[in-house]
Write an enzyme that holds these catalytic residues in place. Structure first.
Site, PDB file in Angstrom:
ATOM      1  N   ASP A  92       0.863  -1.174   0.000  1.00 17.05           N
ATOM      2  CA  ASP A  92       0.000   0.000   0.000  1.00 17.05           C
ATOM      3  C   ASP A  92       0.905   1.232   0.000  1.00 17.05           C
ATOM      4  O   ASP A  92       2.126   1.120   0.024  1.00 17.05           O
ATOM      5  CB  ASP A  92      -0.963  -0.023   1.182  1.00 17.05           C
ATOM      6  N   SER A  93       0.309   2.399  -0.009  1.00 20.62           N
ATOM      7  CA  SER A  93       1.111   3.609  -0.197  1.00 20.62           C
ATOM      8  C   SER A  93       1.277   4.442   1.070  1.00 20.62           C
ATOM      9  O   SER A  93       1.978   5.451   1.046  1.00 20.62           O
ATOM     10  CB  SER A  93       0.441   4.490  -1.256  1.00 20.62           C
ATOM     11  N   GLY A  94       0.623   4.043   2.140  1.00 25.25           N
ATOM     12  CA  GLY A  94       0.577   4.887   3.318  1.00 25.25           C
ATOM     13  C   GLY A  94      -0.644   5.777   3.344  1.00 25.25           C
ATOM     14  O   GLY A  94      -0.879   6.505   4.312  1.00 25.25           O
ATOM     15  N   GLY A  95      -1.457   5.725   2.288  1.00 23.35           N
ATOM     16  CA  GLY A  95      -2.652   6.563   2.222  1.00 23.35           C
ATOM     17  C   GLY A  95      -3.642   6.278   3.334  1.00 23.35           C
ATOM     18  O   GLY A  95      -4.293   7.186   3.852  1.00 23.35           O
ATOM     19  N   PHE A  96      -3.773   4.994   3.711  1.00 27.97           N
ATOM     20  CA  PHE A  96      -4.711   4.672   4.790  1.00 27.97           C
ATOM     21  C   PHE A  96      -4.230   5.253   6.116  1.00 27.97           C
ATOM     22  O   PHE A  96      -5.032   5.669   6.945  1.00 27.97           O
ATOM     23  CB  PHE A  96      -4.902   3.166   4.920  1.00 27.97           C
ATOM     24  N   ASP A 146      -2.680   8.241  -1.934  1.00 22.00           N
ATOM     25  CA  ASP A 146      -4.005   8.860  -1.972  1.00 22.00           C
ATOM     26  C   ASP A 146      -4.394   9.303  -0.572  1.00 22.00           C
ATOM     27  O   ASP A 146      -3.743   8.977   0.407  1.00 22.00           O
ATOM     28  CB  ASP A 146      -5.049   7.869  -2.504  1.00 22.00           C
ATOM     29  N   GLN A 194     -11.476   7.075  -5.444  1.00 21.89           N
ATOM     30  CA  GLN A 194     -12.029   7.614  -4.198  1.00 21.89           C
ATOM     31  C   GLN A 194     -13.382   8.274  -4.495  1.00 21.89           C
ATOM     32  O   GLN A 194     -13.989   7.997  -5.520  1.00 21.89           O
ATOM     33  CB  GLN A 194     -11.037   8.592  -3.558  1.00 21.89           C
ATOM     34  N   GLY A 221     -11.291   3.786   0.142  1.00 20.01           N
ATOM     35  CA  GLY A 221     -12.226   4.624   0.881  1.00 20.01           C
ATOM     36  C   GLY A 221     -13.540   3.972   1.215  1.00 20.01           C
ATOM     37  O   GLY A 221     -14.536   4.664   1.427  1.00 20.01           O
ATOM     38  N   ASP A 271      -8.033  -7.564   0.529  1.00 20.48           N
ATOM     39  CA  ASP A 271      -7.147  -7.722   1.680  1.00 20.48           C
ATOM     40  C   ASP A 271      -7.871  -7.207   2.909  1.00 20.48           C
ATOM     41  O   ASP A 271      -8.779  -6.378   2.809  1.00 20.48           O
ATOM     42  CB  ASP A 271      -5.845  -6.935   1.502  1.00 20.48           C
ATOM     43  N   HIS A 340      -5.785 -20.820  11.010  1.00 20.87           N
ATOM     44  CA  HIS A 340      -7.117 -21.295  10.646  1.00 20.87           C
ATOM     45  C   HIS A 340      -7.863 -20.254   9.819  1.00 20.87           C
ATOM     46  O   HIS A 340      -8.414 -20.564   8.751  1.00 20.87           O
ATOM     47  CB  HIS A 340      -7.941 -21.631  11.886  1.00 20.87           C
TER      48      HIS A 340
END
Length: 376
Positions: A92-96, A146, A194, A221, A271, A340
């Site tokens: 990921d890009s760090g956007g979250f 983003d 987005q 988003g 994911d 599991h």
């Protein structure tokens, strides 16, 4: 990267395909275990590859940048060599984190300034810097930088945020095209749609993203506080616009039911931290429903964790033993539950693929939704 659309469901938008990368192939629909710091929590590499059979995992740009640091990863020869996972990876890009760490970051046109959650040090992520970091990490799929707005954002903020994401994307592609992979294999860049829960913004963003003709596209988003019905509505709207001959990645989603609903609406890649995070807290997802392994009802239940389970741990351990481990706060409890749940998630998307190919996905999905909604 090559994407081959192999089968489509006649009664829905569900599809089965094959992604080919320089580190191997990925059969879609696929669930990608989250390996935030270069490791999927509580799961050994051999279990991840052999028992769970993860075809692709995630790394987190923000967290890897802070620990162990990009210089360490580069000296190791990239994340594949650093953690020993020789199959495809996505970063990921760090956007979250721009969204989730809102209390310790500032947004501006240049990028996102933030304080490290580890030591309070100040850093800034720009689109250019994120592309450089992701080149150094070396994942097969790199996500564009983003902003992920909260699910309850008002229209004005959502529109402003979308505009910023689009402008950042232009800079991501420029830097991506100016640089080369560092470790001798191809890296793909996926842009992110987005627009929050506003149909006109989602439509505008999806059209803009589709115009970039990237090797794959993502929907971001969602599952950030909006009603689930709105999430499904946005997925349908966006997937009607994104190109059919490119993989579609729904970021950070979600429950087994969310995944089946996403597959029905044409999503290829998923994911989520849920299987491992919930597993570490005693929640197991099974083919017959959800089990809370801390409940007293399992105290003297010596049957295996799950009949015909997806993992070797399902037959090896009893419900009573696993409950005991959780109450005794033994680390093995978290390991068993994580293995599991991840094996179950990978089983679920593989079964979905089989039923898409067989032509009875919709019937199977309806049956599975009922089971997955049950509390055992």
């Amino acid at each position: 990267m090559i994407f081959e659309l192999q089968y489509t469901d006649s009664k829905s938008n569900a599809r089965a395909g094959l992604i080919t990368t320089d580190h191997g192939q990925i059969r879609t629909p696929i669930f990608m275990p989250v390996g935030t710091l270069g490791t999927v929590k509580a799961v050994h590499l051999s279990e991840l590859k052999e028992d769970i059979n993860a075809q692709i995992i995630l790394g987190n740009t923000y967290h890897l940048y802070l620990r162990p640091g990009i210089d360490v990863i580069e000296k190791a020869g990239g994340l594949h060599k650093f953690n020993g996972f020789d199959r495809p990876m996505l970063t990921d890009s760090g956007g979250f984190q721009v969204f989730s760490l809102s209390g310790i970051r500032k947004l501006r046109e240049e990028g996102a300034e933030f304080r490290s959650h580890i030591d309070g040090s100040k850093h800034i992520f720009t689109p250019e810097k994120v592309m450089d970091i992701e080149r150094t990490i070396g994942a097969d799929i790199m996500m564009a930088f983003d902003e992920c707005p909260p699910g309850d954002s008002n229209y004005e903020y959502a529109k402003k945020s979308m505009g910023l994401t689009h402008r950042w994307l232009e800079r991501c592609f420029k830097r991506y095209n100016e640089t080369e992979p560092k470790y001798g294999y191809h890296q793909s860049l996926f842009p992110i749609v987005q627009g929050c829960i506003y149909p006109d913004l989602r439509k505008e963003s999806a059209e803009y993203i589709a115009s970039k003709e990237a090797e794959g596209n993502a929907i971001g988003g969602l599952a950030v506080g909006e009603p689930v019905e709105k999430m499904y509505e946005m997925i349908e709207l966006v997937n009607a616009i994104l190109p059919k001959d490119k993989p579609r990645y729904l970021m950070g989603v979600g429950t087994p039911i969310n995944i089946l609903e996403g597959i029905e609406r044409g999503v290829d890649m998923f994911d989520c931290v849920m299987p491992t995070r919930n597993g570490r807290n005693g929640m197991l997802f099974t083919k017959e429903g959800i089990m809370n392994m801390r409940n007293k009802k399992w105290e003297k239940d010596f049957s295996c964790i799950e009949e015909s389970g997806a993992s070797y741990v399902d037959a090896m351990y009893s419900k009573a033993y696993l409950r005991h481990l959780f109450h005794a706060q033994e680390l093995l409890a978290m390991q068993i539950a994580s293995i599991h749940n991840l094996a179950f998630y990978l089983w679920l998307v593989d079964e979905a693929r089989k039923h898409i190919i067989a032509g009875d996905f919709s019937t199977w999905k309806t049956m599975m939704i009922k089971k997955l909604s049950t509390r055992l």
